[in-house]
Design a protein around this motif. Structure first.
Motif, PDB file in Angstrom:
ATOM      1  N   LEU A  42      31.823  37.755  32.905  1.00  0.00           N
ATOM      2  CA  LEU A  42      32.036  36.837  31.805  1.00  0.00           C
ATOM      3  C   LEU A  42      33.219  37.269  30.953  1.00  0.00           C
ATOM      4  O   LEU A  42      33.284  38.399  30.485  1.00  0.00           O
ATOM      5  CB  LEU A  42      30.769  36.760  30.949  1.00  0.00           C
ATOM      6  CG  LEU A  42      30.831  35.823  29.752  1.00  0.00           C
ATOM      7  CD1 LEU A  42      31.038  34.385  30.223  1.00  0.00           C
ATOM      8  CD2 LEU A  42      29.551  35.937  28.928  1.00  0.00           C
ATOM      9  N   HIS A  46      31.929  28.134  39.079  1.00  0.00           N
ATOM     10  CA  HIS A  46      31.297  28.068  37.766  1.00  0.00           C
ATOM     11  C   HIS A  46      29.773  28.129  37.857  1.00  0.00           C
ATOM     12  O   HIS A  46      29.111  28.756  37.027  1.00  0.00           O
ATOM     13  CB  HIS A  46      31.716  26.778  37.056  1.00  0.00           C
ATOM     14  CG  HIS A  46      33.120  26.802  36.548  1.00  0.00           C
ATOM     15  ND1 HIS A  46      33.821  25.660  36.207  1.00  0.00           N
ATOM     16  CD2 HIS A  46      33.978  27.827  36.311  1.00  0.00           C
ATOM     17  CE1 HIS A  46      35.025  25.978  35.798  1.00  0.00           C
ATOM     18  NE2 HIS A  46      35.142  27.290  35.859  1.00  0.00           N
ATOM     19  N   SER A  75      28.671  31.927  39.452  1.00  0.00           N
ATOM     20  CA  SER A  75      29.209  33.178  38.907  1.00  0.00           C
ATOM     21  C   SER A  75      29.584  32.953  37.447  1.00  0.00           C
ATOM     22  O   SER A  75      29.498  31.835  36.932  1.00  0.00           O
ATOM     23  CB  SER A  75      30.448  33.625  39.702  1.00  0.00           C
ATOM     24  OG  SER A  75      31.595  32.876  39.325  1.00  0.00           O
ATOM     25  N   HIS A  76      30.018  34.007  36.808  1.00  0.00           N
ATOM     26  CA  HIS A  76      30.489  33.917  35.426  1.00  0.00           C
ATOM     27  C   HIS A  76      32.007  33.867  35.356  1.00  0.00           C
ATOM     28  O   HIS A  76      32.582  33.901  34.259  1.00  0.00           O
ATOM     29  CB  HIS A  76      29.993  35.115  34.612  1.00  0.00           C
ATOM     30  CG  HIS A  76      28.504  35.145  34.431  1.00  0.00           C
ATOM     31  ND1 HIS A  76      27.818  34.160  33.754  1.00  0.00           N
ATOM     32  CD2 HIS A  76      27.576  36.048  34.843  1.00  0.00           C
ATOM     33  CE1 HIS A  76      26.532  34.453  33.741  1.00  0.00           C
ATOM     34  NE2 HIS A  76      26.352  35.578  34.413  1.00  0.00           N
ATOM     35  N   HIS A  95      37.266  38.750  36.648  1.00  0.00           N
ATOM     36  CA  HIS A  95      36.973  37.924  35.477  1.00  0.00           C
ATOM     37  C   HIS A  95      37.474  36.492  35.698  1.00  0.00           C
ATOM     38  O   HIS A  95      36.877  35.533  35.221  1.00  0.00           O
ATOM     39  CB  HIS A  95      37.664  38.486  34.233  1.00  0.00           C
ATOM     40  CG  HIS A  95      37.215  39.868  33.860  1.00  0.00           C
ATOM     41  ND1 HIS A  95      37.821  41.004  34.344  1.00  0.00           N
ATOM     42  CD2 HIS A  95      36.213  40.285  33.044  1.00  0.00           C
ATOM     43  CE1 HIS A  95      37.221  42.064  33.831  1.00  0.00           C
ATOM     44  NE2 HIS A  95      36.242  41.659  33.042  1.00  0.00           N
ATOM     45  N   THR A 152      34.971  36.223  27.498  1.00  0.00           N
ATOM     46  CA  THR A 152      34.677  35.412  26.322  1.00  0.00           C
ATOM     47  C   THR A 152      35.908  34.620  25.896  1.00  0.00           C
ATOM     48  O   THR A 152      37.042  34.983  26.233  1.00  0.00           O
ATOM     49  CB  THR A 152      34.234  36.295  25.149  1.00  0.00           C
ATOM     50  OG1 THR A 152      35.356  37.093  24.700  1.00  0.00           O
ATOM     51  CG2 THR A 152      33.095  37.215  25.551  1.00  0.00           C
TER      52      THR A 152
END
Length: 228
Positions: free
Chosen positions: A2, A121, A124-125, A96, A4
């Motif tokens: 993830l 999506h 996974s992150h 990422h 951010t």
């Protein structure tokens, strides 16, 4: 992994370094590429881009910045993370951001770009960076749900001529389209001045690879100039 919104925003106006070597070259090992990526971070790279599952894994352990991962399979047509299977493997390796072919060309597994992005999506992150070759590609990729757009394939997908340096005209056109997602300049950016020009044309961030991390090419530029 993830990433951010704040971590993505932190890439605005920054340099992303691509650390890749070609098959058969002495540096074509995951450990070496991870070390090259880590060295680039020391120099100021805000993120790195690497190719191959093992390279993603080793680089994730070597750097504390976002890792853009891809998997090149083949040499022609759609070969940058060409299928959903490749994309998910890159995501599961720890990237990422998964970089994949974002052109409108047919994908080897028959899935659409949107279907591929939706799978990444959904399973996974990871975010998705669509490597595009034209304005039409970029608009289609944004509509398909890409999180970032790259000019990586400008001059390589058959829609636009290959410029000597970065395709600043395409970059400006995509920026003017106002797609609402980060626009990453990539491809044939060989000097700091060209990187600055890409930002001035509307790029969110700039990827530089060969001019920083590929000694064979850099040496060849100097050698050719001295022999001329």
């Amino acid at each position: 992994m993830l990433l951010t919104p704040g971590e993505l925003e932190a890439l605005r106006g920054r340099l992303i370094v691509s650390a890749q070597a070609y098959p058969g070259e002495p540096m074509r090992t995951p450990t070496t590429m991870a070390q090259v990526a880590a060295s680039a971070v020391i120099g100021g790279a805000a993120a790195v881009r690497v190719q191959g599952i093992a390279d993603v894994q080793f680089t994730r352990s070597a750097v504390a910045v976002p890792v853009i991962g891809l998997w090149k399979d083949g040499h022609d047509g759609v070969f940058i993370t060409p299928t959903a299977r490749h994309a998910l493997a890159v995501a599961n390796a720890g990237a990422h951001i998964v970089a994949l072919d974002g052109t409108r060309r047919e994908r080897p597994d028959g899935l659409t770009l949107k279907q591929t992005i939706d799978m990444v999506h959904g399973q996974s992150h990871a975010l998705v960076m669509a490597d595009c070759g034209s304005l039409a590609d970029a608009m289609n990729a944004a509509e398909a749900g890409a999180d970032l757009i790259g000019t990586t394939l400008a001059g390589y997908s058959g829609e636009r001529p290959k410029t000597e340096g970065p395709d600043l005209e395409l970059l400006a056109a995509i920026a003017m389209a106002g797609l609402g997602i980060p626009l990453i300049a990539e491809g044939r950016i060989h000097t700091p001045a060209q990187a600055r020009a890409a930002l001035d044309m509307g790029a969110f961030a700039v990827v530089v690879g060969t001019a920083i991390t590929h000694p064979a090419s850099i040496t060849g530029w100097f050698d050719a100039a001295m022999r001329a």
